[in-house]
Design a protein around this motif. Structure first.
Motif, short mmCIF file in Angstrom:
data_model
loop_
_atom_site.label_atom_id
_atom_site.label_comp_id
_atom_site.label_asym_id
_atom_site.label_seq_id
_atom_site.Cartn_x
_atom_site.Cartn_y
_atom_site.Cartn_z
N LEU A 12 7.34 0.77 -7.17
CA LEU A 12 6.81 0.33 -5.88
C LEU A 12 6.46 1.52 -5.00
O LEU A 12 5.46 1.49 -4.28
CB LEU A 12 7.87 -0.55 -5.20
N THR A 13 7.27 2.56 -5.04
CA THR A 13 7.00 3.72 -4.18
C THR A 13 5.74 4.44 -4.60
O THR A 13 4.98 4.92 -3.76
CB THR A 13 8.18 4.71 -4.19
N THR A 14 5.47 4.51 -5.87
CA THR A 14 4.26 5.16 -6.36
C THR A 14 3.03 4.40 -5.89
O THR A 14 2.05 4.99 -5.43
CB THR A 14 4.26 5.26 -7.90
N VAL A 19 -1.57 3.72 -2.18
CA VAL A 19 -2.30 2.88 -1.22
C VAL A 19 -2.38 3.58 0.13
O VAL A 19 -3.44 3.60 0.77
CB VAL A 19 -1.63 1.50 -1.10
N ALA A 20 -1.28 4.18 0.59
CA ALA A 20 -1.29 4.88 1.86
C ALA A 20 -2.25 6.06 1.83
O ALA A 20 -3.00 6.29 2.79
CB ALA A 20 0.13 5.36 2.21
#
Length: 89
Positions: A12-14, A19-20
């Motif tokens: 999820l962090t990747t 996306v950010a």
């Protein structure tokens, strides 16, 4: 004998970082297209705006101090006139 390399886990962090990062790139490109190169916000521009805002606040503070001093002087003068008008008994 086969050597299997571990597959990198996409968590999820990747995905969030990706996306950010893409969102920042889109916003930056959009800002450039809308406002133009010469009107882009920069650190120098932000610093200058902060300096101008500080100066404006200092001017407003000085004006307020001047008004308070005038009101204080007027009130003191009004009190001294009232004391002079009171009958001495």
């Amino acid at each position: 004998m086969s050597i299997t390399e571990p597959h990198p886990n996409i968590g999820l962090t990747t995905i969030s970082r990706t996306v950010a990062s893409l969102a920042v790139g889109v916003v930056h490109t959009l800002e450039r297209a809308v406002v133009g190169e010469e009107r882009m916000r920069t650190a120098r521009g932000n610093a200058w705006e902060a300096v101008c805002a500080d100066r404006a606040r200092a001017d407003q503070r000085a004006e307020l101090n001047r008004l308070v001093a005038e009101l204080t002087a007027a009130r003191a003068a009004s009190r001294s006139l009232q004391r002079e008008r009171q009958p001495v008994g």
